[in-house]
Design a protein around this motif. Structure first.
Motif, short mmCIF file in Angstrom:
data_model
loop_
_atom_site.label_atom_id
_atom_site.label_comp_id
_atom_site.label_asym_id
_atom_site.label_seq_id
_atom_site.Cartn_x
_atom_site.Cartn_y
_atom_site.Cartn_z
N MET A 173 0.84 -1.20 0.00
CA MET A 173 0.00 0.00 0.00
C MET A 173 0.88 1.25 0.00
SD MET A 173 -3.50 -0.59 1.97
CE MET A 173 -2.88 -0.54 3.59
N ALA A 174 0.56 2.16 -0.89
CA ALA A 174 1.39 3.35 -1.04
C ALA A 174 0.88 4.50 -0.19
CB ALA A 174 1.44 3.77 -2.50
N ALA A 175 -0.44 4.61 -0.08
CA ALA A 175 -1.00 5.71 0.69
C ALA A 175 -2.37 5.29 1.21
CB ALA A 175 -1.13 6.96 -0.19
N VAL A 176 -2.80 5.91 2.30
CA VAL A 176 -4.11 5.60 2.85
C VAL A 176 -4.84 6.90 3.12
CG1 VAL A 176 -3.42 3.44 3.92
CG2 VAL A 176 -3.19 5.57 5.20
N ASP A 177 -6.19 6.84 3.06
CA ASP A 177 -6.93 8.06 3.35
C ASP A 177 -7.24 8.10 4.86
OD1 ASP A 177 -8.95 6.28 3.68
OD2 ASP A 177 -10.34 7.22 2.27
N PRO A 178 -7.76 9.23 5.38
CA PRO A 178 -7.93 9.36 6.84
C PRO A 178 -8.79 8.24 7.44
CG PRO A 178 -8.22 11.48 5.79
CD PRO A 178 -8.09 10.49 4.70
N ALA A 179 -9.85 7.83 6.71
CA ALA A 179 -10.73 6.79 7.24
C ALA A 179 -9.94 5.49 7.43
CB ALA A 179 -11.90 6.58 6.28
N ALA A 180 -9.12 5.17 6.43
CA ALA A 180 -8.34 3.94 6.50
C ALA A 180 -7.31 4.05 7.62
CB ALA A 180 -7.64 3.70 5.17
N ALA A 181 -6.77 5.23 7.80
CA ALA A 181 -5.77 5.42 8.85
C ALA A 181 -6.42 5.18 10.21
CB ALA A 181 -5.18 6.81 8.76
N ALA A 201 -8.83 3.17 10.79
CA ALA A 201 -9.03 1.73 10.91
C ALA A 201 -7.72 1.01 11.19
CB ALA A 201 -9.68 1.19 9.64
N GLY A 202 -6.65 1.76 11.30
CA GLY A 202 -5.38 1.15 11.70
C GLY A 202 -4.50 0.73 10.54
N LEU A 203 -4.82 1.17 9.36
CA LEU A 203 -3.98 0.82 8.20
C LEU A 203 -2.88 1.86 8.05
CD1 LEU A 203 -6.74 -0.23 5.66
CD2 LEU A 203 -5.57 -1.61 7.37
N THR A 204 -1.73 1.44 7.57
CA THR A 204 -0.62 2.36 7.36
C THR A 204 -0.01 2.10 5.99
OG1 THR A 204 0.79 0.78 8.46
CG2 THR A 204 0.06 2.66 9.77
N PRO A 205 0.60 3.10 5.39
CA PRO A 205 1.31 2.85 4.13
C PRO A 205 2.44 1.86 4.37
CG PRO A 205 1.06 5.21 4.55
CD PRO A 205 0.64 4.51 5.78
N GLY A 206 2.68 1.02 3.37
CA GLY A 206 3.76 0.03 3.50
C GLY A 206 3.23 -1.34 3.90
N LEU A 207 1.97 -1.38 4.32
CA LEU A 207 1.35 -2.65 4.69
C LEU A 207 1.08 -3.47 3.43
CD1 LEU A 207 0.37 -3.48 7.58
CD2 LEU A 207 -1.92 -2.86 6.83
N ALA A 208 1.20 -4.79 3.52
CA ALA A 208 0.87 -5.63 2.36
C ALA A 208 -0.64 -5.62 2.16
CB ALA A 208 1.37 -7.05 2.58
N LEU A 209 -1.08 -5.72 0.94
CA LEU A 209 -2.51 -5.62 0.63
C LEU A 209 -3.29 -6.76 1.30
CD1 LEU A 209 -4.76 -4.19 -0.86
CD2 LEU A 209 -4.22 -5.51 -2.89
N ALA A 210 -2.71 -7.97 1.29
CA ALA A 210 -3.42 -9.11 1.86
C ALA A 210 -3.66 -8.90 3.35
CB ALA A 210 -2.60 -10.38 1.64
N ASP A 211 -2.65 -8.36 4.06
CA ASP A 211 -2.80 -8.09 5.49
C ASP A 211 -3.90 -7.07 5.71
OD1 ASP A 211 -0.77 -9.75 5.93
OD2 ASP A 211 0.77 -8.21 6.27
N ALA A 212 -3.91 -6.02 4.87
CA ALA A 212 -4.89 -4.96 5.02
C ALA A 212 -6.28 -5.51 4.79
CB ALA A 212 -4.58 -3.84 4.03
N ARG A 213 -6.43 -6.37 3.77
CA ARG A 213 -7.74 -6.98 3.49
C ARG A 213 -8.20 -7.82 4.68
NH1 ARG A 213 -7.67 -7.34 -2.40
NH2 ARG A 213 -8.94 -5.51 -2.92
N ALA A 214 -7.27 -8.52 5.29
CA ALA A 214 -7.60 -9.37 6.42
C ALA A 214 -8.12 -8.52 7.57
CB ALA A 214 -6.37 -10.15 6.86
N ARG A 215 -7.53 -7.34 7.76
CA ARG A 215 -7.97 -6.48 8.88
C ARG A 215 -9.26 -5.76 8.56
NH1 ARG A 215 -2.73 -3.08 10.71
NH2 ARG A 215 -1.26 -4.78 10.45
#
Lengths: 466, 262
Positions: free
Chosen positions: A1-9, A11-25
């Motif tokens: 993940m290259a960038a996240v918007d405020p809502a995603a942030a 939800a605990g997502l950060t840039p640099g996270l793998a997409l699969a991990d982010a989907r799991a969360r």
């Protein structure tokens, strides 16, 4: 993940996270492919549009813009008003931004990227910068880590220490970096477009779109521009009008003049002609909310007595005609001949835009007994002809050009012209003949190559005499 | 209503305007190859439009050169604007700087304006004619075009009257058509007086005056371009021949009449 918007942030997502991990969360994740080129293009458009706030504007990678608003803020209701306008404009474009306004560009950058943003009064900004984390120095991860291990978390902690040991530990440029971020050293920005010596702006309360309104404003801008030029004893050679549209598009129209001018009506006429022939007409859309006239190129112009000589025939009137024609047809269509030191006929003269000032070039002297030895009109490239010659080395008796057979009655030649071997080796020698046919038409023919050479020599027609 | 005689200023102003109109009208009447005069070699009238047609498409360069010669003579040292239709450059070649120089024209005083279409060409002509700095305007176009209408030629004539410079409209690949032109010529290349050794000589033209405004003699003249004098003259063996140039002149003048009668 290259960038996240405020809502995603949130939800605990950060840039640099793998997409699969982010989907799991967060299963309800919406993914958009990362296109750095489109990001850059968008930033470029925003930069053009934000040019309305100040001409001194530059990109500040990554994803940042730097505006030098010295002396511009009053146009937008002071610094607070300016920041509010910038915020509102960015939000309307769908951007989330953080602004900081401080004494030097580096401090503003650090405060916007690593601090809270906002406006800092002179004197306050140093204190604010001291509270920033050491990350604001933008060192490598390793050095960041090292600083943290040493217990130095804020810039203030570094600022209180002597610089020499820090330089010894973190490199010679470390103190400089620190000084810049703290605002002790001021490094000016390099604007995206060099600022013109004269700039006149109009910001509209209500956007305008009627062509006559646009023209009236253009006329006002020009009058004011000329006044400013007059005060400094300058004349403009290039005038650039920028039209800022409400929706963020920016159009620029440029006119050039052959000599420095301060004549507002004449320049307005040039703009009118230029705008009449624009490939894409000036589309106001929902209206323009700002217009700017700038003069990127000025030259000294001695003041003239107005009104005494109403009609100014001669060179000046001619140069005005050139300007008008150039504005309408473009510089490549309004031309003057200039001699060029080459014995190759097609290179012996060049056509140069008439708007560029010409030197006092000299043309070779002519022998009064000679008829014209060079054709009035020339084919470039030369056109091939079929010939019939009496002797292999002589001029042709007959030649066929454009499917018409011409019988040669008079001829003069050869005039031998060799290739310019120092430019392109292997150019073949040409033997030129002036010939006249039975109908009284005069041609300039040449044979490329010599007999006995391979490949076989070929005949061409190079020009027509009167 | 007040009597006009009670307003001397208004009356004087009206009289001045009428006089000005008279002057303009007078110049027009006396324009052209002077009516009643058979001197086709005299300079053509300025402030008007002259149509030049190439007798055949292959005479395009001849009609351009003839137009340039006329323009050069009319300009009197002031700049010349040559509007060139792109099609003409493709068909007959692009103007060549040294060639212009060898015609006796200073390339420094020539402004070349290239246009893609005839409409633009005519607009360029109008713009150039309105400038007081221009000595003469030559427009060269190739082929027939709707834009060459009577209205267009009237507009050009008006522009020429404003600026005072003549306009020469050279056309190749087109048939003569009605216009507001002062004179209309058909121009062809013509065999030149050979130089020593049978070499081709100076630019020579066979110019036929098809029509002149207000009537008057028409005819065909053989003309040679004299670079040194910047003028057209009847063809004559060049200097360097047996007869000195000065002795040649009276003969040449009587020769003109003879050729015209023929």
């Amino acid at each position: 993940m290259a960038a996240v918007d405020p809502a995603a942030a949130q939800a605990g997502l950060t840039p640099g996270l793998a997409l699969a991990d982010a989907r799991a969360r967060t299963p309800a994740l919406r993914v958009v492919a990362h296109r750095p080129d489109l990001d850059d293009a968008l930033l470029g458009r925003v930069l053009e549009d934000f040019g309305r706030f100040t001409p001194m504007i530059a990109q500040d990678p990554p994803h940042g813009l730097m505006l030098d608003v010295t002396g511009c803020a009053h146009l937008f209701g002071g610094e607070t008003g300016l920041m509010r306008t910038v915020q509102a404009r960015a939000e309307r474009a769908g951007l989330k931004i953080r602004c900081a306004l401080a004494g030097t560009p580096q401090v503003a950058r650090a405060l916007a990227r690593f601090g809270p943003g906002g406006r800092f009064e002179p004197g306050q900004d140093r204190a604010a910068a001291r509270r920033l984390p050491v990350a604001a120095l933008e060192l490598s991860d390793k050095e960041d880590e090292a600083l943290r291990c040493l217990g130095l978390k804020r810039l203030g902690d570094l600022d209180d220490r002597p610089r020499a040991p820090l330089a010894a530990r973190f490199g010679a440029d470390f103190p400089t970096r620190l000084a810049r971020v703290l605002g002790d050293e001021d490094m000016r920005i390099t604007p995206h477009r060099p600022a013109a010596p004269v700039i006149v702006d109009r910001v509209f309360f209500e956007p305008i779109s009627a062509p006559e309104d646009v023209e009236r404003v253009l006329s006002d801008l020009l009058v004011e521009t000329m006044d400013r030029l007059d005060q400094t004893g300058l004349g403009g050679r290039v005038f650039k009008a920028a039209f800022y549209r409400v929706d963020g598009e920016t159009r620029r129209v440029v006119v050039r003049t052959g000599r420095p001018t301060r004549d507002a009506p004449a320049t307005l006429r040039l703009f009118r002609e230029r705008m009449a022939v624009l490939a894409a007409p000036l589309d106001p859309g929902f209206g323009f909310d700002q217009m700017r006239m700038s003069v990127p190129w000025t030259q000294v112009l001695a003041p003239t007595q107005q009104g005494l000589e109403r009609e100014t025939p001669g060179e000046e009137a001619f140069s005005r005609l050139i300007d008008r024609l150039t504005a309408r047809l473009g510089p490549e269509a309004v031309l003057r001949f200039e001699p060029f030191a080459s014995h190759i006929p097609e290179r012996a003269a060049r056509l140069v835009p008439a708007a560029a000032r010409h030197g006092d070039e000299t043309w070779p002297d002519l022998d009064p007994d000679d008829p014209p030895l060079r054709p009035l009109q020339m084919f470039d490239p030369p056109q091939p002809v079929e010939t019939l010659a009496e002797v292999p080395d002589g001029y042709p008796l007959k030649f066929r050009w454009r499917r018409v057979l011409h019988e040669v009655t008079r001829a003069e030649g050869p005039e031998r012209i060799s290739g310019e071997w120092w430019r392109a080796p292997g150019q073949r020698t040409r033997d030129y003949y002036r010939v006249e046919d039975r109908d009284g038409r005069r041609f300039w023919l040449f044979r490329q190559g010599l007999y006995g050479e391979t490949p076989e020599p070929r005949w061409f027609i190079h020009g027509l005499f009167a | 209503m007040q009597n006009i005689h009670s307003q001397p200023e208004a009356l004087a102003a009206l009289k001045t305007r009428l006089e000005a109109l008279d002057r303009a009208g007078g110049r027009r009447a006396g324009a052209g190859v002077r009516a009643g005069s058979d001197d086709a070699f005299a300079p053509l009238a300025t402030g008007v439009l002259h149509d030049l047609y190439a007798a055949a498409p292959a005479d395009a360069v001849a009609v351009n050169a003839f137009g340039l010669g006329l323009a050069l003579r009319a300009a009197g040292g002031r700049p010349i604007v040559w509007g060139l239709h792109e099609m003409m450059a493709q068909e007959a070649g692009r103007p060549h700087g040294p060639g212009l120089h060898e015609m006796g024209l200073s390339p420094r005083d020539l402004l070349l304006v290239r246009t893609r279409d005839v409409q633009t060409l005519l607009a360029v002509g109008e713009e150039a004619l309105r400038s007081p700095a221009v000595g003469a305007v030559l427009l060269s176009a190739w082929g027939e075009a709707k834009a060459f209408s009577l209205t267009a030629s009237r507009r050009l004539t008006l522009a020429a009257e404003t600026g005072g410079a003549p306009l020469f409209l050279a056309r190749a690949g087109a048939l003569p058509c009605p216009s507001a032109a002062e004179t209309r010529w058909s121009v062809a290349s013509c065999a030149s007086e050979p130089l020593e050794g049978g070499a081709p000589g100076r630019p020579s033209f066979s110019a036929t005056l098809l029509r002149r405004r207000g009537g008057g003699a028409t005819g065909t003249w053989i003309m040679e371009w004299d670079r040194e004098q910047r003028t057209f003259r009847p063809p004559a063996p060049l200097s360097g021949g047996l007869v000195p140039l000065a002795a040649q002149r009276p003969t040449a003048a009587s020769g003109t009449a003879g050729r015209r009668a023929a």
